[in-house]
Design an enzyme around this catalytic site. Structure first.
Site, short mmCIF file in Angstrom:
data_model
loop_
_atom_site.label_atom_id
_atom_site.label_comp_id
_atom_site.label_asym_id
_atom_site.label_seq_id
_atom_site.Cartn_x
_atom_site.Cartn_y
_atom_site.Cartn_z
N ASN A 32 56.15 50.65 14.81
CA ASN A 32 56.55 50.55 16.22
C ASN A 32 57.81 49.69 16.31
O ASN A 32 57.81 48.52 15.90
CB ASN A 32 55.40 49.91 17.00
CG ASN A 32 55.69 49.82 18.48
OD1 ASN A 32 56.79 49.44 18.87
ND2 ASN A 32 54.73 50.15 19.31
N HIS A 86 60.19 46.30 19.54
CA HIS A 86 60.74 44.94 19.60
C HIS A 86 62.14 44.82 19.01
O HIS A 86 62.79 43.79 19.17
CB HIS A 86 59.75 43.95 19.01
CG HIS A 86 58.51 43.88 19.85
ND1 HIS A 86 58.56 43.54 21.19
CD2 HIS A 86 57.22 44.18 19.59
CE1 HIS A 86 57.34 43.61 21.70
NE2 HIS A 86 56.51 44.00 20.76
N ARG A 89 70.28 40.51 25.06
CA ARG A 89 71.71 40.30 25.27
C ARG A 89 72.32 41.35 26.20
O ARG A 89 73.49 41.26 26.54
CB ARG A 89 72.44 40.38 23.92
CG ARG A 89 72.49 39.08 23.19
CD ARG A 89 73.42 38.13 23.91
NE ARG A 89 73.29 36.78 23.43
CZ ARG A 89 74.09 36.23 22.54
NH1 ARG A 89 75.07 36.91 22.00
NH2 ARG A 89 73.92 34.98 22.20
N HIS A 106 57.45 53.03 22.78
CA HIS A 106 56.68 53.06 24.03
C HIS A 106 57.66 53.05 25.20
O HIS A 106 58.34 52.05 25.44
CB HIS A 106 55.76 51.81 24.06
CG HIS A 106 54.86 51.75 25.25
ND1 HIS A 106 53.90 50.78 25.39
CD2 HIS A 106 54.76 52.53 26.37
CE1 HIS A 106 53.23 50.96 26.52
NE2 HIS A 106 53.75 52.01 27.14
N ARG A 150 57.98 52.46 28.49
CA ARG A 150 57.21 51.83 29.57
C ARG A 150 57.82 52.14 30.93
O ARG A 150 59.02 52.39 31.05
CB ARG A 150 57.18 50.31 29.38
CG ARG A 150 56.35 49.85 28.19
CD ARG A 150 56.25 48.33 28.21
NE ARG A 150 55.50 47.89 29.36
CZ ARG A 150 54.22 47.51 29.32
NH1 ARG A 150 53.56 47.49 28.19
NH2 ARG A 150 53.61 47.14 30.43
N ARG A 191 60.92 47.98 29.65
CA ARG A 191 61.06 46.64 29.12
C ARG A 191 61.72 46.61 27.74
O ARG A 191 62.41 45.68 27.39
CB ARG A 191 59.64 46.08 29.02
CG ARG A 191 59.50 44.72 28.55
CD ARG A 191 58.05 44.38 28.41
NE ARG A 191 57.32 44.43 29.66
CZ ARG A 191 55.98 44.27 29.73
NH1 ARG A 191 55.29 44.07 28.64
NH2 ARG A 191 55.36 44.32 30.88
N GLU A 194 54.68 56.69 22.97
CA GLU A 194 53.56 56.19 23.79
C GLU A 194 53.99 56.20 25.25
O GLU A 194 55.09 55.74 25.57
CB GLU A 194 53.24 54.74 23.41
CG GLU A 194 52.62 54.58 22.08
CD GLU A 194 52.39 53.10 21.77
OE1 GLU A 194 52.55 52.23 22.65
OE2 GLU A 194 52.06 52.82 20.62
N THR A 243 49.85 46.13 25.56
CA THR A 243 48.78 47.05 25.99
C THR A 243 47.41 46.39 25.82
O THR A 243 46.95 46.18 24.70
CB THR A 243 48.84 48.36 25.18
OG1 THR A 243 50.20 48.74 25.06
CG2 THR A 243 48.06 49.45 25.87
N GLU A 254 43.41 56.92 18.93
CA GLU A 254 43.88 55.70 18.28
C GLU A 254 42.97 54.57 18.75
O GLU A 254 42.85 54.33 19.96
CB GLU A 254 45.34 55.40 18.63
CG GLU A 254 45.81 54.11 17.96
CD GLU A 254 47.32 53.97 17.88
OE1 GLU A 254 48.04 54.98 17.86
OE2 GLU A 254 47.78 52.82 17.85
N HIS A 273 47.25 47.94 17.04
CA HIS A 273 47.35 46.80 17.93
C HIS A 273 46.93 45.49 17.25
O HIS A 273 45.81 45.36 16.79
CB HIS A 273 46.56 46.95 19.23
CG HIS A 273 47.23 46.17 20.33
ND1 HIS A 273 47.05 44.84 20.51
CD2 HIS A 273 48.15 46.56 21.26
CE1 HIS A 273 47.79 44.42 21.50
NE2 HIS A 273 48.49 45.44 21.97
#
Ligand code: PXP
Length: 239
Positions: free
Chosen positions: A7, A10, A18, A43, A45, A49, A70, A101, A151, A192
């Site tokens: 994933n 991040h 920035r 993901h 969202r 985000r 996702e 999540t 999942e 997760h």
């Protein structure tokens, strides 16, 4: 053979801090696959985000990586996802105030809606997965809803292991759910809160075919580099 999905949300979180272009999630997607990941997870969202629509489109369009997108059940997000055309889709619950999540989908409450949405993606030949808590009732319901995969949310067991608490009851629950899912012909994934230790423990469940791991991989890479962390995970899940 078990698979590793990385994933990369991040990477986008760091980029967005920035408001510029570096580090680029598209470049990250290509790199993690070169480093040994079997797929990338992103993901999209509702609050965008981390990953945004442009990132998702670019990554999916490249056709160089298998993409697990996702999404929530939000109508507009579902429409966007159908246009983005990922290889795989994973439905997750989304709550505005959550940091990440929290828990699996409420399948009972959203039964009809989920069934309709799954059908749309299946018509487009996109593999469908439901992010659920380890519950026998939810496994049976996932089959009824015609999902391809489930999942299992591993947040609870991960927290128990990390805080050195007894985790056998939760592990047993995950084992039973995985066995039933396999029996019902649902592919079993887990994700997760996973790190090396939790993944090692869950790896012993032979029915789990795919691990989707994000935060720990990106965090650990700050110290040891993405390539070395991915290699370590591949070694763990190889057996
Ligand atoms: N799988 C699903 C369905 C998720 O929603 C997440 C978090 O976005 C993950 C896996 C990865 O979790 P983590 O970042 O804690 O490894």
């Amino acid at each position: 053979m078990k698979k590793l999905g990385v994933n990369i949300d991040h990477i986008a979180t760091v980029r967005n801090a920035r408001g510029e272009h570096h580090p680029d999630p598209y470049y990250a997607a290509l790199q993690v696959v070169k480093m040994g990941a079997d797929s990338v997870t992103i993901h999209l969202r509702e609050d965008r985000r981390h990953i945004n629509d442009l990132d998702a489109k670019k990554i999916c369009k490249s056709k160089k990586v298998l993409v697990n997108l996702e999404i929530s059940m939000n109508d507009q997000i579902v429409k966007n996802a159908l246009k983005i055309k990922p290889d795989y889709i994973c439905f997750v619950p989304e709550n505005r105030k959550e940091v990440t999540t929290e828990g699996g989908l409420n399948l009972i409450k959203n039964k009809k809606k989920i069934k309709n949405i799954i059908e749309k993606f299946k018509k487009n030949k996109i593999r469908t997965s439901l992010f659920i808590n380890p519950s026998i009732r939810d496994i049976r319901m996932s089959k009824e809803l015609n999902a391809d995969c489930i999942e299992i949310h591993t947040g609870k067991i991960s927290n128990l292991i990390k805080s050195k608490k007894r985790y056998n009851v939760e592990l047993d629950r995950i084992k039973k759910c995985s066995k039933l899912a396999k029996k019902l012909n649902l592919e079993v994934h887990a994700g997760h809160g996973l790190d090396y230790k939790t993944t090692k423990i869950l790896c012993k469940i032979k029915e789990i075919k795919e691990f989707n791991i994000g935060h720990f991989i990106i965090g650990e890479s700050i110290f040891f580099g993405l390539s070395s962390v991915i290699k370590n995970f591949k070694k763990i899940i190889k057996n």
